[in-house]
Design an enzyme around this catalytic site. Structure first.
Site, PDB file in Angstrom:
ATOM      1  N   ASP A  27       0.819  -1.223   0.000  1.00  0.00           N
ATOM      2  CA  ASP A  27       0.000   0.000   0.000  1.00  0.00           C
ATOM      3  C   ASP A  27       0.845   1.262   0.000  1.00  0.00           C
ATOM      4  O   ASP A  27       2.065   1.217   0.178  1.00  0.00           O
ATOM      5  CB  ASP A  27      -0.960  -0.013   1.203  1.00  0.00           C
ATOM      6  CG  ASP A  27      -0.287  -0.475   2.494  1.00  0.00           C
ATOM      7  OD1 ASP A  27       0.949  -0.360   2.597  1.00  0.00           O
ATOM      8  OD2 ASP A  27      -0.994  -0.950   3.393  1.00  0.00           O
ATOM      9  N   ASN A  58      -7.696  -3.349  14.284  1.00  0.00           N
ATOM     10  CA  ASN A  58      -9.074  -3.560  13.799  1.00  0.00           C
ATOM     11  C   ASN A  58      -9.155  -4.701  12.776  1.00  0.00           C
ATOM     12  O   ASN A  58     -10.186  -4.900  12.139  1.00  0.00           O
ATOM     13  CB  ASN A  58      -9.636  -2.269  13.194  1.00  0.00           C
ATOM     14  CG  ASN A  58      -8.877  -1.812  11.940  1.00  0.00           C
ATOM     15  OD1 ASN A  58      -7.950  -2.475  11.491  1.00  0.00           O
ATOM     16  ND2 ASN A  58      -9.272  -0.674  11.384  1.00  0.00           N
ATOM     17  N   HIS A 115      -7.335  -4.981   9.992  1.00  0.00           N
ATOM     18  CA  HIS A 115      -7.024  -4.695   8.586  1.00  0.00           C
ATOM     19  C   HIS A 115      -5.745  -5.408   8.153  1.00  0.00           C
ATOM     20  O   HIS A 115      -4.850  -5.652   8.954  1.00  0.00           O
ATOM     21  CB  HIS A 115      -7.001  -3.186   8.291  1.00  0.00           C
ATOM     22  CG  HIS A 115      -5.825  -2.426   8.793  1.00  0.00           C
ATOM     23  ND1 HIS A 115      -5.863  -1.073   9.045  1.00  0.00           N
ATOM     24  CD2 HIS A 115      -4.545  -2.805   9.079  1.00  0.00           C
ATOM     25  CE1 HIS A 115      -4.678  -0.681   9.453  1.00  0.00           C
ATOM     26  NE2 HIS A 115      -3.859  -1.703   9.484  1.00  0.00           N
ATOM     27  N   GLU A 157      -9.713  -2.021   5.277  1.00  0.00           N
ATOM     28  CA  GLU A 157     -10.350  -1.776   6.567  1.00  0.00           C
ATOM     29  C   GLU A 157     -11.567  -2.693   6.744  1.00  0.00           C
ATOM     30  O   GLU A 157     -12.043  -3.289   5.766  1.00  0.00           O
ATOM     31  CB  GLU A 157     -10.779  -0.296   6.641  1.00  0.00           C
ATOM     32  CG  GLU A 157      -9.618   0.699   6.498  1.00  0.00           C
ATOM     33  CD  GLU A 157      -8.749   0.833   7.764  1.00  0.00           C
ATOM     34  OE1 GLU A 157      -8.594  -0.154   8.506  1.00  0.00           O
ATOM     35  OE2 GLU A 157      -8.226   1.935   7.983  1.00  0.00           O
TER      36      GLU A 157
HETATM   37  P1  PGA Z   1       2.042  -1.809  12.735  1.00  0.00           P
HETATM   38  O1  PGA Z   1       0.910  -1.770  11.609  1.00  0.00           O
HETATM   39  O2  PGA Z   1       3.014  -2.834  12.279  1.00  0.00           O
HETATM   40  O3  PGA Z   1       2.629  -0.434  12.723  1.00  0.00           O
HETATM   41  O4  PGA Z   1       1.368  -2.168  14.007  1.00  0.00           O
HETATM   42  C1  PGA Z   1       0.387  -2.950  11.140  1.00  0.00           C
HETATM   43  C2  PGA Z   1      -0.770  -2.630  10.237  1.00  0.00           C
HETATM   44  O5  PGA Z   1      -1.445  -1.610  10.464  1.00  0.00           O
HETATM   45  O6  PGA Z   1      -1.034  -3.419   9.303  1.00  0.00           O
END
Ligand code: PGA
Length: 250
Positions: free
Chosen positions: A67, A136, A138, A143
């Site tokens: 992304d 959450n 994702h 999302e």
């Molecule tokens: P993080 O993010 O590794 O910074 O916890 C993971 C994500 O949001 O997919």
């Protein structure tokens, strides 16, 4: 689904990097799917360390990132282009022409999504995809509520995601509101997936993921249906689940 419960973050990064190095050595033209965020930073550090010590070569590999934020140019220090250069690409012998990340500053995001999805197809798709998970649920920036059939698309980031990522920006107002992400169907086409989960902010996500219930409300749950997934979970993220036999058996 192979689940490995690991004591702490450093060890998780070591195990993940060993798996990646093993695949790169076995398949020097492997196509890797890469993730950004805090979780894979330790893994990338280990890849760099190994590169310096053992000269594992990345010259033949191709990478696709999951992304990119909309509105950030490649040279913006908060873009995922910048992150990848800074955390990995500038420190190994990778051929940057073979590293692909959606362009967040393309003024026509719909066209960019189509271009990226086609590029992935033309190159034959991802062999090993590294994933993190949002609290959450994702994966990439898909999302809750994202269609399991989605391909690379434009997303509105939820307030929870913007808050979680605000730590990388001067203030929450600076966190972009939109992003381009590989879709869930795009991710599921990867031949193999390595999911890294670390820290107690992911405890609830771990519980929901391992409950086995598959629902678009919790995007990562689809991974229960992928034939070749390894999940590394550190003790902080496993919480009390770390002692459940199911964690080791599933
Ligand atoms: P993080 O993010 O590794 O910074 O916890 C993971 C994500 O949001 O997919």
């Amino acid at each position: 689904m192979e689940i490995k419960s690991i004591e702490e973050y450093h060890e998780m990064s070591l195990v993940a990097s060993k798996m990646i190095i093993d695949r790169v050595k076995k398949y020097p033209n492997i196509k890797l799917g890469l993730a950004t965020g805090g979780t894979p930073e330790g893994t990338y550090q280990q890849l760099i360390k190994d590169y310096h010590e053992n000269r594992t070569s990345y010259q033949g590999i191709t990478t696709f990132n999951l992304d990119e934020y909309i509105g950030l140019a490649e040279e913006d220090s908060n873009s995922y282009h910048y992150y990848m250069d800074n955390h990995l690409f500038d420190h190994i012998d990778i051929n940057k022409e073979n590293t692909f990340i959606p362009k967040g500053d393309n003024l026509n995001p719909a066209e960019e999504c189509e271009r990226y999805e086609l590029l992935l197809q033309e190159k034959g798709g991802v062999d090993l995809q590294i994933l993190g998970i949002g609290s959450n649920g994702h994966i990439g920036f898909n999302e809750p509520g994202s269609s399991f059939k989605s391909r690379t698309h434009l997303v509105e980031l939820t307030p929870a995601t913007r808050e979680a990522n605000a730590r990388f920006f001067p203030s929450i107002e600076d966190v972009p509101k939109q992003a381009i992400t590989m879709g869930i169907a795009t991710i599921m086409k990867s031949k193999e997936i390595l999911l890294l989960i670390s820290g107690d902010s992911k405890k609830e996500a771990v519980k929901r993921l391992l409950s086995g219930k598959v629902s678009e409300d919790f995007p990562a749950s689809i991974l229960n249906q992928h034939p070749n997934v390894t999940i590394l979970i550190d003790q902080a993220a496993a919480g009390s689940m770390g002692t459940y036999p199911m964690l080791l058996m599933k």
